[in-house]
Write a protein that holds these residues in place. Structure first.
Motif, mmCIF file in Angstrom:
data_model
loop_
_atom_site.group_PDB
_atom_site.id
_atom_site.type_symbol
_atom_site.label_atom_id
_atom_site.label_comp_id
_atom_site.label_asym_id
_atom_site.label_seq_id
_atom_site.Cartn_x
_atom_site.Cartn_y
_atom_site.Cartn_z
ATOM 1 N N ILE A 137 0.836 -1.208 0.000
ATOM 2 C CA ILE A 137 0.000 0.000 0.000
ATOM 3 C C ILE A 137 0.873 1.262 0.000
ATOM 4 O O ILE A 137 0.616 2.202 -0.754
ATOM 5 C CB ILE A 137 -0.982 -0.006 1.190
ATOM 6 N N ILE A 138 1.919 1.272 0.814
ATOM 7 C CA ILE A 138 2.800 2.444 0.889
ATOM 8 C C ILE A 138 3.440 2.730 -0.462
ATOM 9 O O ILE A 138 3.410 3.863 -0.962
ATOM 10 C CB ILE A 138 3.878 2.242 1.983
ATOM 11 N N PHE A 139 4.005 1.708 -1.097
ATOM 12 C CA PHE A 139 4.689 1.940 -2.370
ATOM 13 C C PHE A 139 3.711 2.175 -3.511
ATOM 14 O O PHE A 139 4.023 2.892 -4.461
ATOM 15 C CB PHE A 139 5.681 0.814 -2.677
ATOM 16 N N MET A 140 2.497 1.628 -3.402
ATOM 17 C CA MET A 140 1.465 1.927 -4.389
ATOM 18 C C MET A 140 1.091 3.406 -4.304
ATOM 19 O O MET A 140 0.918 4.072 -5.327
ATOM 20 C CB MET A 140 0.241 1.035 -4.146
ATOM 21 N N VAL A 141 1.001 3.937 -3.089
ATOM 22 C CA VAL A 141 0.700 5.365 -2.920
ATOM 23 C C VAL A 141 1.827 6.215 -3.513
ATOM 24 O O VAL A 141 1.565 7.201 -4.211
ATOM 25 C CB VAL A 141 0.454 5.714 -1.432
ATOM 26 N N PHE A 142 3.081 5.848 -3.264
ATOM 27 C CA PHE A 142 4.210 6.578 -3.861
ATOM 28 C C PHE A 142 4.119 6.547 -5.389
ATOM 29 O O PHE A 142 4.308 7.562 -6.060
ATOM 30 C CB PHE A 142 5.555 5.975 -3.437
ATOM 31 N N GLY A 156 3.391 9.730 -7.969
ATOM 32 C CA GLY A 156 4.257 10.064 -9.105
ATOM 33 C C GLY A 156 3.504 10.105 -10.412
ATOM 34 O O GLY A 156 3.735 10.978 -11.249
ATOM 35 N N LEU A 157 2.572 9.156 -10.590
ATOM 36 C CA LEU A 157 1.779 9.131 -11.825
ATOM 37 C C LEU A 157 0.800 10.298 -11.898
ATOM 38 O O LEU A 157 0.409 10.710 -12.990
ATOM 39 C CB LEU A 157 1.029 7.805 -11.959
ATOM 40 N N PHE A 158 0.386 10.823 -10.744
ATOM 41 C CA PHE A 158 -0.445 12.029 -10.755
ATOM 42 C C PHE A 158 0.399 13.260 -11.083
ATOM 43 O O PHE A 158 -0.069 14.187 -11.745
ATOM 44 C CB PHE A 158 -1.131 12.238 -9.395
ATOM 45 N N MET A 159 1.651 13.263 -10.627
ATOM 46 C CA MET A 159 2.524 14.423 -10.831
ATOM 47 C C MET A 159 3.079 14.506 -12.255
ATOM 48 O O MET A 159 3.209 15.606 -12.797
ATOM 49 C CB MET A 159 3.705 14.370 -9.852
ATOM 50 N N LEU A 160 3.431 13.377 -12.836
ATOM 51 C CA LEU A 160 4.114 13.385 -14.131
ATOM 52 C C LEU A 160 3.318 14.087 -15.231
ATOM 53 O O LEU A 160 3.864 14.980 -15.902
ATOM 54 C CB LEU A 160 4.490 11.958 -14.548
ATOM 55 N N GLN A 203 13.936 13.305 -12.806
ATOM 56 C CA GLN A 203 14.122 12.974 -11.391
ATOM 57 C C GLN A 203 12.903 12.251 -10.830
ATOM 58 O O GLN A 203 13.044 11.295 -10.070
ATOM 59 C CB GLN A 203 14.379 14.234 -10.573
ATOM 60 N N LEU A 204 11.719 12.712 -11.173
ATOM 61 C CA LEU A 204 10.495 12.059 -10.717
ATOM 62 C C LEU A 204 10.473 10.604 -11.160
ATOM 63 O O LEU A 204 10.164 9.706 -10.378
ATOM 64 C CB LEU A 204 9.266 12.803 -11.269
ATOM 65 N N SER A 205 10.844 10.385 -12.401
ATOM 66 C CA SER A 205 10.858 9.026 -12.932
ATOM 67 C C SER A 205 11.908 8.161 -12.229
ATOM 68 O O SER A 205 11.613 7.033 -11.820
ATOM 69 C CB SER A 205 11.136 9.060 -14.433
ATOM 70 N N ARG A 206 13.096 8.680 -12.084
ATOM 71 C CA ARG A 206 14.208 7.908 -11.533
ATOM 72 C C ARG A 206 14.113 7.704 -10.022
ATOM 73 O O ARG A 206 14.413 6.622 -9.513
ATOM 74 C CB ARG A 206 15.529 8.597 -11.900
ATOM 75 N N ILE A 207 13.663 8.730 -9.295
ATOM 76 C CA ILE A 207 13.688 8.675 -7.832
ATOM 77 C C ILE A 207 12.394 8.120 -7.235
ATOM 78 O O ILE A 207 12.423 7.427 -6.225
ATOM 79 C CB ILE A 207 14.001 10.071 -7.253
ATOM 80 N N ILE A 208 11.256 8.421 -7.853
ATOM 81 C CA ILE A 208 9.973 7.999 -7.278
ATOM 82 C C ILE A 208 9.312 6.897 -8.090
ATOM 83 O O ILE A 208 8.986 5.831 -7.569
ATOM 84 C CB ILE A 208 9.013 9.201 -7.128
ATOM 85 N N LEU A 209 9.093 7.140 -9.382
ATOM 86 C CA LEU A 209 8.295 6.216 -10.176
ATOM 87 C C LEU A 209 8.937 4.839 -10.350
ATOM 88 O O LEU A 209 8.284 3.820 -10.095
ATOM 89 C CB LEU A 209 7.981 6.822 -11.546
ATOM 90 N N LEU A 210 10.166 4.785 -10.793
ATOM 91 C CA LEU A 210 10.804 3.491 -11.061
ATOM 92 C C LEU A 210 10.938 2.629 -9.808
ATOM 93 O O LEU A 210 10.497 1.467 -9.815
ATOM 94 C CB LEU A 210 12.153 3.683 -11.757
ATOM 95 N N PRO A 211 11.508 3.153 -8.719
ATOM 96 C CA PRO A 211 11.591 2.291 -7.521
ATOM 97 C C PRO A 211 10.210 1.869 -7.002
ATOM 98 O O PRO A 211 10.029 0.725 -6.566
ATOM 99 C CB PRO A 211 12.314 3.169 -6.487
ATOM 100 N N TRP A 240 -5.197 12.766 -20.325
ATOM 101 C CA TRP A 240 -4.399 11.579 -19.991
ATOM 102 C C TRP A 240 -3.999 11.579 -18.512
ATOM 103 O O TRP A 240 -3.789 10.533 -17.921
ATOM 104 C CB TRP A 240 -3.143 11.521 -20.872
ATOM 105 N N GLY A 241 -3.905 12.757 -17.937
ATOM 106 C CA GLY A 241 -3.555 12.870 -16.522
ATOM 107 C C GLY A 241 -4.605 12.289 -15.590
ATOM 108 O O GLY A 241 -4.332 12.020 -14.419
ATOM 109 N N GLU A 242 -5.816 12.071 -16.098
ATOM 110 C CA GLU A 242 -6.903 11.511 -15.281
ATOM 111 C C GLU A 242 -6.908 9.990 -15.256
ATOM 112 O O GLU A 242 -7.604 9.380 -14.440
ATOM 113 C CB GLU A 242 -8.252 12.024 -15.788
ATOM 114 N N VAL A 243 -6.174 9.367 -16.137
ATOM 115 C CA VAL A 243 -6.173 7.899 -16.247
ATOM 116 C C VAL A 243 -5.819 7.207 -14.931
ATOM 117 O O VAL A 243 -6.517 6.278 -14.509
ATOM 118 C CB VAL A 243 -5.258 7.437 -17.404
ATOM 119 N N PRO A 244 -4.742 7.613 -14.236
ATOM 120 C CA PRO A 244 -4.405 6.908 -12.991
ATOM 121 C C PRO A 244 -5.520 6.970 -11.944
ATOM 122 O O PRO A 244 -5.758 5.985 -11.233
ATOM 123 C CB PRO A 244 -3.147 7.619 -12.478
#
Length: 147
Positions: free
Chosen positions: A17-22, A26-30, A56-64, A127-131
């Motif tokens: 749940i924690i990492f799903m929220v992270f 990120g998917l809301f921010m991108l 940075q968003l992709s590398r630090i938050i989204l990918l991990p 497209w930003g509404e998809v997540p």
């Protein structure tokens, strides 16, 4: 042994749940960052700043986050035996779609960082509404387990 598995289940669930929220944050921010980048002039200093932020968003938050979410989610599904449940198959399909969306948006951000604008701003906003839509359906599937 049953007590250990019971405790492990709650840690797996909490981590998932924690990492799903992270990941979803990120998917809301991108897409929002891409909307801001869209309004900049190609090759400008401002575009370079937004390109760096999306990278940075992709590398630090989204990918991990996507990696840990998938690992914990699959481990959790094996632990509880969810593979026999219809709701789980629907959730898995939606998470696969969400993962594809993630990849598509990261690829789009790389194109935009090169000065390309392959999508109109209005479409990018949609497209930003998809997540959010996928998240709502996934939560209903997990909580209600309709089938």
């Amino acid at each position: 042994m049953q007590e250990v598995l019971g405790t492990l289940y709650f840690w797996l669930k909490a981590g998932h749940i924690i990492f799903m929220v992270f990941w979803l944050a990120g998917l809301f921010m991108l897409p929002r960052q891409l909307v801001y980048m869209h309004g900049t002039e190609a090759g400008s200093e401002e575009e370079t700043l937004w390109a760096g932020r999306t990278r940075q968003l992709s590398r630090i938050i989204l990918l991990p986050s996507i990696i840990v979410t998938w690992i914990l989610g699959l481990t959790l599904s094996i632990t509880v035996g969810a593979w026999d449940d219809g709701w789980f198959h629907a959730k898995l399909l939606l998470v696969l779609i969400l993962s594809g969306y993630h990849g598509y948006m990261v690829a789009l951000s790389k194109k935009m960082a090169r000065g390309e604008r392959p999508m109109e701003e209005k479409r990018l906003r949609l497209w930003g509404e998809v997540p959010a839509l996928l998240l709502a359906v996934i939560v209903v599937l997990v909580v209600v387990k309709p089938f």
